[in-house]
Design an enzyme around this catalytic site. Structure first.
Site: not given
Length: 208
Positions: A126-128
């Site tokens: 989950q790069f966000t």
């Protein structure tokens, strides 16, 4: 520099001046808050995990279920551009030892970890989690680039499988557009960051 008392101006002029300055001061304040937020995000140098205790969860890619678990943990992983194996070791150890489950024998809450109750773990990159706003637009540049993050994330999943058991740890599809369904049990949601002190010391010594 001269300072004129407000009494030197007619009240109507004072009101007009205040009305003109207020939007400018508000914009300056917002810019200052945005700058402080940017600085805070630049200072964060850690692997980040968001852990949810779930009754069930599943992930679908292109209409096909690629991962599905019953009761256990759903873990969203944000990988910082500076993360190393030490961060992965820390996150793995802490997640598997978090006492988020009730002891069914004694009824005592917050007493058992996921392995003690023989539950499952589901992982998603989950790069966000490393996004912050520049104005109204999210910026993710402190997240590890995809070409480096993909093998690093794969090694993290393998680390969890070795530390727990392979068939109890599942993950999604890295880089894919996923639809994640979950039933949060509680709800219980925890955020965990790996230690940053050693990275900050390394950065300081490099800059000096």
């Amino acid at each position: 520099m001269y300072c004129l008392a407000s009494s030197a101006f007619p009240s109507s002029h004072t009101t007009l001046l205040r009305n003109k300055l207020s939007p400018l001061l508000l914009r300056c304040n917002r810019s200052h808050q945005s700058l402080r937020l940017c600085r805070r995000n630049f200072q964060i140098r850690a692997m980040r995990a968001v852990i949810q205790r779930v009754s069930s969860s599943s992930v679908t890619v292109d209409g096909r279920i690629v991962s599905e678990i019953g009761p256990g943990l759903l873990v969203l992983i944000g990988i910082h551009e500076s993360d190393t194996d030490a961060d992965a070791d820390y996150i793995c150890r802490k997640v598997l030892n978090m006492r988020l489950f009730t002891n069914e024998t004694t009824g005592r809450g917050w007493d058992q970890n996921v392995s003690s109750v023989n539950k499952n773990v589901s992982f998603f990159s989950q790069f966000t989690l490393y996004g912050f706003l520049k104005g109204n637009k999210p910026d993710f540049h402190v997240a590890m680039p995809p070409e480096k993050a993909k093998p690093f994330y794969a090694s993290l999943v393998e680390r969890f499988q070795r530390a727990y058991k392979p068939d109890a740890v599942q993950d999604g599809v890295f880089g894919a557009m996923m639809k994640v369904n979950l039933v949060n049990d509680g709800p219980v949601t925890m955020q965990l960051d790996s230690p940053q002190s050693s990275k900050n010391e390394t950065k300081a010594s490099t800059e000096s």
